[in-house]
Enzyme design. Structure first.
Site, PDB file in Angstrom:
ATOM      1  N   LYS A 281     -81.941  -9.507  94.979  1.00  0.00           N
ATOM      2  CA  LYS A 281     -82.395 -10.908  94.914  1.00  0.00           C
ATOM      3  C   LYS A 281     -81.707 -11.743  95.985  1.00  0.00           C
ATOM      4  CE  LYS A 281     -82.261 -14.979  91.835  1.00  0.00           C
ATOM      5  NZ  LYS A 281     -82.004 -15.473  90.459  1.00  0.00           N
ATOM      6  N   ASP A 286     -80.615 -21.959  94.535  1.00  0.00           N
ATOM      7  CA  ASP A 286     -81.484 -22.038  93.357  1.00  0.00           C
ATOM      8  C   ASP A 286     -81.269 -23.360  92.638  1.00  0.00           C
ATOM      9  OD1 ASP A 286     -83.065 -21.698  91.147  1.00  0.00           O
ATOM     10  OD2 ASP A 286     -81.829 -20.120  90.213  1.00  0.00           O
ATOM     11  N   LYS A 293     -82.496 -27.644  87.503  1.00  0.00           N
ATOM     12  CA  LYS A 293     -81.259 -27.387  86.769  1.00  0.00           C
ATOM     13  C   LYS A 293     -80.478 -28.685  86.599  1.00  0.00           C
ATOM     14  CE  LYS A 293     -80.375 -22.661  88.443  1.00  0.00           C
ATOM     15  NZ  LYS A 293     -80.386 -21.986  87.140  1.00  0.00           N
ATOM     16  N   ASP A 304     -76.827 -17.222  94.698  1.00  0.00           N
ATOM     17  CA  ASP A 304     -77.927 -16.562  94.006  1.00  0.00           C
ATOM     18  C   ASP A 304     -78.590 -15.487  94.888  1.00  0.00           C
ATOM     19  OD1 ASP A 304     -79.185 -16.331  91.575  1.00  0.00           O
ATOM     20  OD2 ASP A 304     -80.750 -17.809  92.019  1.00  0.00           O
ATOM     21  N   ASP A 363     -87.524 -22.008  87.080  1.00  0.00           N
ATOM     22  CA  ASP A 363     -86.144 -21.562  87.261  1.00  0.00           C
ATOM     23  C   ASP A 363     -86.004 -20.051  87.012  1.00  0.00           C
ATOM     24  OD1 ASP A 363     -83.502 -21.790  87.873  1.00  0.00           O
ATOM     25  OD2 ASP A 363     -82.901 -22.726  85.977  1.00  0.00           O
ATOM     26  N   GLU A 365     -87.062 -17.671  88.748  1.00  0.00           N
ATOM     27  CA  GLU A 365     -87.668 -17.326  90.034  1.00  0.00           C
ATOM     28  C   GLU A 365     -87.256 -15.945  90.525  1.00  0.00           C
ATOM     29  OE1 GLU A 365     -84.919 -18.874  89.727  1.00  0.00           O
ATOM     30  OE2 GLU A 365     -83.631 -17.890  91.196  1.00  0.00           O
ATOM     31  N   ARG A 367     -86.925 -13.033  89.036  1.00  0.00           N
ATOM     32  CA  ARG A 367     -87.794 -11.926  88.606  1.00  0.00           C
ATOM     33  C   ARG A 367     -89.111 -11.937  89.376  1.00  0.00           C
ATOM     34  NH1 ARG A 367     -87.652 -14.016  82.515  1.00  0.00           N
ATOM     35  NH2 ARG A 367     -85.627 -14.684  83.277  1.00  0.00           N
TER      36      ARG A 367
END
Ligand code: BES
Ligand code: MN
Ligand code: ZN
Length: 517
Positions: A281, A286, A293, A304, A363, A365, A367
């Site tokens: 990833k 993020d 968030k 991230d 959020d 994102e 996956r």
């Protein structure tokens, strides 16, 4: 762009009476008998036995006691006893941390040259012999020493603090030449793995405004500049041509375009046999997107992309050390931002493999982008998959900050990955892919949604990824808790840890002939 090189480590069989160093670190056990350290006690003028009698040095894990050397015929400046716990539980993982502790303690005291006494190994001279395999211990210590070579304050304008080490020695007084040869080979490997772990830490430490997806791709190019390793960087146009609607859907909210970083390594002659597929990833920042968030700790989401960094840096180690199997690495790099074009809750995206996803929470994102990347790794021929991601807060709730969640199927493949992680000193713990929980991902409009609610949040995230794996061994490491250390420890300063780099590299050197089909 130059990739930094860590301090060289020299193996020496010199006796303690001829070893020249300002700082000799010695692993010190709770149950060490003073007699076995008599030569050191004497050299310190009895300071060692006094420190032990007073309770100053108890051999507790990672406690450091610095002693003077009073023997004028020795050329050792100071002895640093480093607590290594009970003898019997001192394995490679403990030794690795003892070594980092020793080197960090030297740096903090402004010592620039240090030696580490490799004791407790088979084949060492009588006074320092034990049960550990010499090569394994040497690799762990070389890794540990090299891991000291990282600082979080890369944007500070003053002098580097603490001082970097200029020279490191691995001391095996009086060791036989066969032992030295084994140690030499593994020292090289350990230093390389430590160095690659540090490169990943540097990437994860980089703020979002400097490490954009494009910059991450540029940094990857410098890092994987290795023989037999091919790199392709796909821009947003090429990503669209491949039909990667999930990656594009996440990238839409940002002005910064996404990149797909594709790395392919092939050793000479290996055209058949298993091909390892590593997917990481690479969300360089993020914010949560439209499902934004809270402000508190949002700054932390610059790391991230730690999974992507782990894949890039493992590819460097794999090529530099000449792994015997083919390996492909795929890193989708993007920001997750709430711009005017951003994907909104309720939007439906189409993945490259054709499956449709209703985005219920922007959020979730990671996956999404991993779904497209897993598909692409399989297109390139990966027969065995491992993905690494700072995927869920839920895994931190389940396992805390010292253990990554390990998911996957079939079991023998999960066991293989777990064994590699154990060798690498990355702590992982198996988590269940409860098939019934897939219900939580049901969508009325699309094939499935991207969120499964709070219960078993890390499991439903893994089940989402599994939707993109076609019928081959796959494992998933959720490093949301382990990628960043919130607390400073003697062997790990606060900051990025380089989690999973060495696991992925170890895996490429494992007995691939025994991998499950
Ligand atoms: N990058 C985060 C996961 C994360 C959380 C990493 C904390 C490190 C520390 C991920 O993209 C995320 O936001 N996950 C959501 C998923 C949820 C919306 C289903 C989460 O875990 O809250
Ligand atoms: Mn997120
Ligand atoms: Zn994320």
């Amino acid at each position: 762009m130059a990739v930094s090189v860590s301090t060289p480590i020299e193996v020496t069989a010199a006796g303690l009476d001829s070893l020249e160093t300002p700082w000799l670190a010695i692993p010190f056990h709770e149950d060490d008998v003073t007699a076995s350290l008599a030569v050191l006690d004497e050299a310190s003028g009895g300071a060692l036995s006094r420190a032990r009698a007073s309770g100053e040095a108890r051999g507790r894990l990672y406690e450091v006691t610095v002693l003077p050397v009073v023997r004028h015929d020795w050329r050792i400046g100071r002895l640093a006893l480093v607590g290594a716990g009970p003898r019997a539980s001192c394995d490679a993982a403990v030794l690795r941390r003892v070594a980092t502790t020793a080197a960090l303690a030297a740096r903090q005291r402004r010592v620039t040259r240090a030696a580490f006494l490799l004791r407790g190994i088979r084949g060492a001279s009588a006074a320092w012999a034990g049960d550990l395999d010499a090569g394994e211990a040497a690799q762990a210590v070389a890794e540990g020493l090299t891991l000291s070579d990282f600082t979080i304050g890369s944007y500070k304008t003053g002098d580097p603090d603490p001082t970097p080490l200029e020279q490191l020695q691995l001391s095996l007084p009086g060791a036989a030449s066969a032992v030295l040869r084994a140690v030499e080979e593994r020292r090289r490997r350990g230093r390389r793995l430590g160095e690659c772990t540090n490169h990943a830490r540097a990437l994860a430490n980089e703020p979002g405004n400097s490490l954009t997806p494009r910059e991450m791709a540029a940094r990857a190019a410098a890092i994987v500049d290795q023989p037999r390793l091919r790199l392709d960087i796909f821009d947003e146009k090429r990503i669209a041509e491949l039909g990667m609607g999930l990656l594009l859907g996440v990238a839409r909210g940002s002005h910064e375009p996404p990149r797909l970083i594709v790395m392919q390594y092939a050793p000479e002659g290996a055209v058949t046999g298993p091909e390892l597929g590593l997917v990481g990833k690479g969300v360089t920042v993020d914010t949560g997107g439209i499902s934004i968030k809270p402000a508190e700790n949002m700054d932390r989401m610059k790391d991230d992309m730690a999974g992507g960094a782990a894949v890039i840096c493992a590819m460097r180690a794999i090529a530099a050390l000449g792994a015997p199997i083919r390996v492909v690495g795929v890193v989708p790099a993007t920001e997750n931002m709430p711009g005017g074009q951003a994907t909104r809750p309720g939007d439906v995206l189409r993945s490259a493999c054709g499956k449709t996803v209703e985005v219920l929470n922007t959020d979730a994102e990671g996956r999404l982008i991993l779904g497209d990347a897993l598909w692409y790794a399989q297109q390139l021929g990966a027969t065995h998959l491992v993905d690494v991601a700072t995927l869920t807060g839920a895994v931190v709730v389940a396992l805390g900050k010292l253990t990554a969640g390990l998911f996957g199927a079939p079991q023998p493949w999960v066991d293989t990955v777990r064994a590699a992680a154990d060798r690498a000193g990355d702590r992982v713990w198996p988590m269940p892919l409860v098939p019934e929980y897939r219900e939580q991902l049901k969508s009325e409009i699309a094939d499935f949604s991207n969120t499964g609610g709070r219960p078993a949040g890390s499991v439903t995230a893994a089940l989402f990824l599994q939707e993109f794996v076609e019928n081959r061994p796959w494992a998933h490491l959720d490093i949301a808790g382990t990628a960043w250390s919130e607390e400073a420890r003697p062997y790990q300063p606060k900051g990025p840890t380089g989690a999973a780099v060495r696991t992925l590299a170890e895996l490429a050197f494992g007995p691939a002939g025994e991998w499950p089909a």
